[in-house]
Scaffold this motif. Structure first.
Motif, short mmCIF file in Angstrom:
data_model
loop_
_atom_site.label_atom_id
_atom_site.label_comp_id
_atom_site.label_asym_id
_atom_site.label_seq_id
_atom_site.Cartn_x
_atom_site.Cartn_y
_atom_site.Cartn_z
N MET A 60 0.83 -1.20 0.00
CA MET A 60 0.00 0.00 0.00
C MET A 60 0.87 1.25 0.00
O MET A 60 0.60 2.20 -0.72
N LYS A 61 1.95 1.24 0.79
CA LYS A 61 2.81 2.41 0.88
C LYS A 61 3.45 2.72 -0.47
O LYS A 61 3.52 3.86 -0.89
N VAL A 62 3.93 1.68 -1.15
CA VAL A 62 4.58 1.88 -2.44
C VAL A 62 3.59 2.44 -3.45
O VAL A 62 3.89 3.36 -4.21
N ASN A 63 2.37 1.88 -3.49
CA ASN A 63 1.36 2.38 -4.42
C ASN A 63 1.01 3.83 -4.12
O ASN A 63 0.76 4.62 -5.03
N LYS A 64 0.97 4.18 -2.83
CA LYS A 64 0.69 5.55 -2.46
C LYS A 64 1.73 6.49 -3.06
O LYS A 64 1.40 7.54 -3.59
N LEU A 65 3.00 6.09 -3.00
CA LEU A 65 4.05 6.94 -3.55
C LEU A 65 3.93 7.02 -5.07
O LEU A 65 4.08 8.09 -5.65
N LYS A 66 3.64 5.91 -5.73
CA LYS A 66 3.48 5.93 -7.19
C LYS A 66 2.35 6.86 -7.59
O LYS A 66 2.47 7.61 -8.55
N ASN A 67 1.26 6.83 -6.83
CA ASN A 67 0.15 7.74 -7.11
C ASN A 67 0.56 9.19 -6.85
O ASN A 67 0.11 10.11 -7.53
N LEU A 68 1.40 9.38 -5.86
CA LEU A 68 1.85 10.72 -5.50
C LEU A 68 2.65 11.34 -6.62
O LEU A 68 2.48 12.52 -6.95
N LEU A 69 3.52 10.57 -7.23
CA LEU A 69 4.39 11.09 -8.28
C LEU A 69 3.68 11.05 -9.63
O LEU A 69 4.11 10.39 -10.56
N ARG A 70 2.59 11.78 -9.72
CA ARG A 70 1.84 11.79 -10.97
C ARG A 70 2.51 12.71 -11.97
O ARG A 70 3.26 13.62 -11.60
N PRO A 71 2.26 12.49 -13.25
CA PRO A 71 2.96 13.25 -14.30
C PRO A 71 2.78 14.75 -14.17
O PRO A 71 1.69 15.24 -13.86
N ASN A 72 3.88 15.48 -14.38
CA ASN A 72 3.88 16.94 -14.45
C ASN A 72 3.53 17.64 -13.13
O ASN A 72 3.22 18.84 -13.13
N HIS A 73 3.57 16.89 -12.03
CA HIS A 73 3.25 17.50 -10.73
C HIS A 73 4.49 17.53 -9.85
O HIS A 73 5.24 16.55 -9.78
N THR A 74 4.69 18.67 -9.19
CA THR A 74 5.79 18.82 -8.23
C THR A 74 5.24 18.69 -6.82
O THR A 74 4.39 19.49 -6.40
N ASN A 75 5.70 17.67 -6.10
CA ASN A 75 5.26 17.43 -4.73
C ASN A 75 6.07 18.27 -3.76
O ASN A 75 7.29 18.44 -3.93
#
Length: 275
Positions: A1-16
């Motif tokens: 779940m944690k890894v998927n959360k990070l993958k969702n976080l790093l969405r295209p063209n978005h700066t976190n």
């Protein structure tokens, strides 16, 4: 779940926006330091301000800093991770190069390890990251925090950092570590000109095929340009965040969450990125 959360976080063209929390007595920017009583309030405010990742550090890595003993870093970091995870569902990064700190933090609910040594200073770190299958941030640093600013020299700063990352990424992937974020290490064994060149040529790091993190918040490079102390470097930090957002840098690591989040939102609105 944690890894998927990070993958969702790093969405295209978005700066976190990654918010810095230092459970230390000596980090270079005093307002980033928190004690146990302040911790939850600080995290709650960062979340209200739009932070997307919390980064917890228990050892100052400012230029000239001495290392912190393992037991002391554990005492600072692990209870903080446990407390934050108990109260908030926010991705937690732990800024450490010590395998035991990483292991105990991951067991208490941390999601990401942020290693300034790129897993070179503690040989056990590779096993920990591989076993827990957590994302890892690897940073380029010439020397150690104690010595890194003593006349750092490069023939080609960007090319040498890219070569460093190529070796690290290939090796880590051979060890089963797949989720790797690269941090060129602004201020870690670099002069002002080196730092400026890294940012000027940030797009060249795309050849590595990994997400990029930039940590320049309130650092001395801004002080050198503006002739201001850390307390007066917010505007310079925001300029770098705007630049990074224009160049699709995936993560900016900052002290001042609300202001940086607002910069990212405005730049991304101009770019047409969906909020």
């Amino acid at each position: 779940m944690k890894v998927n959360k990070l993958k969702n976080l790093l969405r295209p063209n978005h700066t976190n926006v990654m918010g810095i929390i230092n459970v230390t007595p000596d980090s270079f920017y005093a307002n980033s330091r928190v004690n146990e009583l302040e911790l939850l309030n600080r995290v709650e405010q960062m979340i209200k301000d739009g932070v997307e990742i919390i980064d917890i550090g228990g050892e100052s890595t400012r230029p000239g800093a001495d290392p912190v003993p393992l037991e002391e870093e554990i005492k600072r970091v692990v209870p903080a991770v446990k407390m934050i995870r108990k109260h908030f569902d926010i991705p937690i990064s732990v800024d450490t190069y010590k395998a035991e700190v990483a292991k105990l933090s991951l067991e208490e609910g941390a999601d990401i390890i942020n290693d300034i040594s790129a897993l070179r200073m503690d040989e056990r770190m590779i096993n920990i990251v591989s076993y827990y299958k957590c994302p890892i941030i690897i940073m380029h640093m010439k020397g150690t925090p104690k010595t890194m600013q003593q006349n750092p020299q490069y023939d080609n700063v960007v090319g040498e950092i890219i070569d460093f990352f190529k070796e690290r990424i290939e090796y880590l992937k051979s060890c089963g570590i797949e989720e790797i974020i690269i941090d060129p290490g602004i201020g870690f064994g670099k002069t002002l000109q080196h730092n400026l060149e890294i940012l000027n040529k940030i797009d060249e790091f795309r050849v590595l095929g990994q997400p990029i993190l930039i940590g320049a918040s309130r650092k001395s490079m801004i002080g050198m340009i503006l002739d201001k102390p850390p307390e007066e470097r917010l505007n310079g930090t925001l300029a770098i965040t705007a630049y990074c957002t224009l160049h699709n840098v995936e993560i900016v690591r900052v002290h001042d969450v609300r202001e940086n989040v607002e910069v990212v939102k405005v730049i991304e609105a101009i770019k047409g990125v969906k909020q």
